[in-house]
Design a protein around this motif. Structure first.
Motif, PDB file in Angstrom:
ATOM      1  N   PHE A  34       0.843  -1.202   0.000  1.00  0.00           N
ATOM      2  CA  PHE A  34       0.000   0.000   0.000  1.00  0.00           C
ATOM      3  C   PHE A  34       0.872   1.244   0.000  1.00  0.00           C
ATOM      4  N   GLU A  35       0.409   2.274  -0.684  1.00  0.00           N
ATOM      5  CA  GLU A  35       0.949   3.630  -0.624  1.00  0.00           C
ATOM      6  C   GLU A  35      -0.261   4.536  -0.493  1.00  0.00           C
ATOM      7  N   GLU A  36      -0.461   5.109   0.711  1.00  0.00           N
ATOM      8  CA  GLU A  36      -1.753   5.668   1.047  1.00  0.00           C
ATOM      9  C   GLU A  36      -1.680   7.014   1.758  1.00  0.00           C
ATOM     10  N   LEU A  37      -2.814   7.723   1.703  1.00  0.00           N
ATOM     11  CA  LEU A  37      -3.045   8.872   2.566  1.00  0.00           C
ATOM     12  C   LEU A  37      -3.227   8.383   3.997  1.00  0.00           C
ATOM     13  N   VAL A  38      -2.836   9.197   4.964  1.00  0.00           N
ATOM     14  CA  VAL A  38      -3.064   8.859   6.369  1.00  0.00           C
ATOM     15  C   VAL A  38      -3.201  10.157   7.158  1.00  0.00           C
ATOM     16  N   SER A  39      -4.113  10.172   8.105  1.00  0.00           N
ATOM     17  CA  SER A  39      -4.372  11.384   8.884  1.00  0.00           C
ATOM     18  C   SER A  39      -3.411  11.504  10.057  1.00  0.00           C
ATOM     19  N   HIS A  40      -3.380  12.718  10.638  1.00  0.00           N
ATOM     20  CA  HIS A  40      -2.722  12.922  11.921  1.00  0.00           C
ATOM     21  C   HIS A  40      -3.745  13.510  12.894  1.00  0.00           C
TER      22      HIS A  40
ATOM     23  N   TYR B 218     -13.857  -1.021  11.870  1.00  0.00           N
ATOM     24  CA  TYR B 218     -12.761  -1.984  11.915  1.00  0.00           C
ATOM     25  C   TYR B 218     -11.459  -1.245  12.238  1.00  0.00           C
ATOM     26  N   SER B 219     -10.769  -1.688  13.279  1.00  0.00           N
ATOM     27  CA  SER B 219      -9.616  -0.960  13.790  1.00  0.00           C
ATOM     28  C   SER B 219      -8.497  -1.918  14.176  1.00  0.00           C
ATOM     29  N   LEU B 220      -7.305  -1.357  14.310  1.00  0.00           N
ATOM     30  CA  LEU B 220      -6.114  -2.131  14.646  1.00  0.00           C
ATOM     31  C   LEU B 220      -5.438  -1.506  15.855  1.00  0.00           C
ATOM     32  N   ARG B 221      -5.281  -2.276  16.928  1.00  0.00           N
ATOM     33  CA  ARG B 221      -4.612  -1.784  18.119  1.00  0.00           C
ATOM     34  C   ARG B 221      -3.105  -1.719  17.899  1.00  0.00           C
TER      35      ARG B 221
ATOM     36  N   ALA C 275     -11.667   6.202   7.914  1.00  0.00           N
ATOM     37  CA  ALA C 275     -12.431   7.424   8.202  1.00  0.00           C
ATOM     38  C   ALA C 275     -12.860   8.076   6.907  1.00  0.00           C
ATOM     39  N   ASP C 276     -14.070   8.628   6.894  1.00  0.00           N
ATOM     40  CA  ASP C 276     -14.563   9.286   5.675  1.00  0.00           C
ATOM     41  C   ASP C 276     -13.848  10.598   5.408  1.00  0.00           C
ATOM     42  N   TYR C 277     -13.129  11.143   6.398  1.00  0.00           N
ATOM     43  CA  TYR C 277     -12.386  12.391   6.189  1.00  0.00           C
ATOM     44  C   TYR C 277     -10.997  12.151   5.608  1.00  0.00           C
ATOM     45  N   VAL C 278     -10.684  10.906   5.300  1.00  0.00           N
ATOM     46  CA  VAL C 278      -9.430  10.580   4.612  1.00  0.00           C
ATOM     47  C   VAL C 278      -9.786  10.205   3.177  1.00  0.00           C
ATOM     48  N   SER C 279      -9.753  11.179   2.295  1.00  0.00           N
ATOM     49  CA  SER C 279     -10.141  10.946   0.908  1.00  0.00           C
ATOM     50  C   SER C 279      -9.688  12.120   0.045  1.00  0.00           C
ATOM     51  N   GLU C 280      -9.569  11.880  -1.237  1.00  0.00           N
ATOM     52  CA  GLU C 280      -9.250  12.953  -2.181  1.00  0.00           C
ATOM     53  C   GLU C 280     -10.382  13.977  -2.231  1.00  0.00           C
TER      54      GLU C 280
ATOM     55  N   PRO D 219      -3.705   7.117  13.341  1.00  0.00           N
ATOM     56  CA  PRO D 219      -3.407   7.124  11.912  1.00  0.00           C
ATOM     57  C   PRO D 219      -4.592   6.533  11.128  1.00  0.00           C
ATOM     58  N   ALA D 220      -5.510   7.393  10.749  1.00  0.00           N
ATOM     59  CA  ALA D 220      -6.702   6.950  10.028  1.00  0.00           C
ATOM     60  C   ALA D 220      -6.420   6.889   8.528  1.00  0.00           C
ATOM     61  N   VAL D 221      -7.049   5.924   7.854  1.00  0.00           N
ATOM     62  CA  VAL D 221      -6.825   5.696   6.428  1.00  0.00           C
ATOM     63  C   VAL D 221      -8.150   5.743   5.672  1.00  0.00           C
ATOM     64  N   ARG D 222      -8.058   5.661   4.360  1.00  0.00           N
ATOM     65  CA  ARG D 222      -9.276   5.673   3.530  1.00  0.00           C
ATOM     66  C   ARG D 222     -10.158   4.477   3.878  1.00  0.00           C
ATOM     67  N   GLN D 223     -11.456   4.705   3.888  1.00  0.00           N
ATOM     68  CA  GLN D 223     -12.379   3.621   4.206  1.00  0.00           C
ATOM     69  C   GLN D 223     -12.266   2.455   3.222  1.00  0.00           C
ATOM     70  N   GLU D 224     -11.961   2.795   1.963  1.00  0.00           N
ATOM     71  CA  GLU D 224     -11.899   1.749   0.935  1.00  0.00           C
ATOM     72  C   GLU D 224     -10.783   0.732   1.178  1.00  0.00           C
ATOM     73  N   VAL D 225      -9.752   1.113   1.899  1.00  0.00           N
ATOM     74  CA  VAL D 225      -8.627   0.201   2.106  1.00  0.00           C
ATOM     75  C   VAL D 225      -8.532  -0.294   3.546  1.00  0.00           C
ATOM     76  N   THR D 226      -9.499   0.075   4.366  1.00  0.00           N
ATOM     77  CA  THR D 226      -9.406  -0.250   5.791  1.00  0.00           C
ATOM     78  C   THR D 226      -9.214  -1.735   6.040  1.00  0.00           C
ATOM     79  N   TYR D 227     -10.069  -2.566   5.476  1.00  0.00           N
ATOM     80  CA  TYR D 227      -9.999  -4.002   5.765  1.00  0.00           C
ATOM     81  C   TYR D 227      -8.716  -4.643   5.250  1.00  0.00           C
ATOM     82  N   PRO D 228      -8.388  -4.501   3.964  1.00  0.00           N
ATOM     83  CA  PRO D 228      -7.163  -5.164   3.504  1.00  0.00           C
ATOM     84  C   PRO D 228      -5.904  -4.610   4.147  1.00  0.00           C
ATOM     85  N   LEU D 229      -5.863  -3.305   4.411  1.00  0.00           N
ATOM     86  CA  LEU D 229      -4.660  -2.716   4.997  1.00  0.00           C
ATOM     87  C   LEU D 229      -4.469  -3.212   6.430  1.00  0.00           C
TER      88      LEU D 229
END
Length: 236
Positions: A98-104, A142-145, A167-172, A188-198
């Motif tokens: 993966f090469e992705e957007l991620v929030s802070h 779905y989250s990862l500790r 998170a829906d606020y992580v998107s183009e 570190p929140a990521v795009r909803q579309e990649v949440t499960y596989p990531l």
């Protein structure tokens, strides 16, 4: 112990922090770790858009903590939230997954993160090396500790509920509307579309390395001063 950085208000201060990171690589790291050893070389080849220095540090930290680790995620918080700054590597296969957007976090800054801490309720992101734990369903879906491995830097991550989630606020689309990503409470929140596989690619005893050119952390992190040799990968 809380570690904060002053907001980057001028270009000269940004240059100063970057220079501090360069000085650390040149003077503090063991010289052998500056050579293109197998892991650092492979990360750089797989993620050419990432900063080579950041990948070198991530490789050094991982080889200090867990040289046999199978997966590694790297976040470069020195980049603005509008740019992809999260990379996930399969180290056994030698692949970039993966090469992705991620929030802070909200407390870390606006479009750019400049403040980091280990303090509960600060809503700030934390730096350093983390071990991934189990996945679960919580208030953010779905989250990862994450288990922070650096005392005083990120070791309260579990207590603070700093987790990876979608998170829906992580998107183009959000970037087009606001000029930045939305911000979390430090996660570190990521795009909803990649949440499960990531998350599935990282859960249960893999690693995440979060970077920013904080001179104090760069000089004091035990993981960045480790002198273990880098292990060869199955595929390079």
């Amino acid at each position: 112990m809380t570690r904060l950085l002053l907001p980057l208000m001028t270009g000269s201060l940004l240059v100063s922090l970057s220079a501090a990171a360069d000085d650390f690589l040149a003077q503090v790291l063991h010289p052998d770790l500056l050579r293109p050893a197998p892991l650092a070389h492979t990360l750089t080849r797989l993620a050419p858009n990432a900063d080579r220095r950041v990948l070198q540090l991530a490789a050094s930290a991982l080889n200090c903590a867990a040289p046999e680790a199978g997966r590694l995620a790297v976040i470069d918080y020195s980049l603005p939230s509008t740019e992809p700054r999260l990379w996930v590597f399969d180290l056994d296969r030698g692949e970039l997954l993966f090469e992705e957007l991620v929030s802070h976090g909200q407390g870390s800054g606006d479009a750019e993160a400049t403040l980091f801490s280990n303090t509960p309720e600060s809503h700030q992101s934390s730096l350093g090396l983390f071990r991934t734990l189990n996945s679960y369903y919580g208030r953010n879906g779905y989250s990862l500790r994450l288990e922070g491995l650096e005392p005083g830097v990120n070791d309260l991550a579990y207590q603070r509920a700093i987790v990876m989630h979608g998170a829906d606020y992580v998107s183009e689309a959000f970037i087009r509307r606001t000029g930045r990503l939305g911000r979390s409470h430090g996660c570190p929140a990521v795009r909803q579309e990649v949440t499960y596989p990531l998350i599935d690619s990282l859960k249960e005893d893999h690693y995440l390395f979060a970077y920013y050119p904080d001179p104090e952390w760069l000089e004091s992190s035990a993981f960045l001063g480790c002198e273990r040799d880098e292990r060869p990968l199955a595929m390079q």
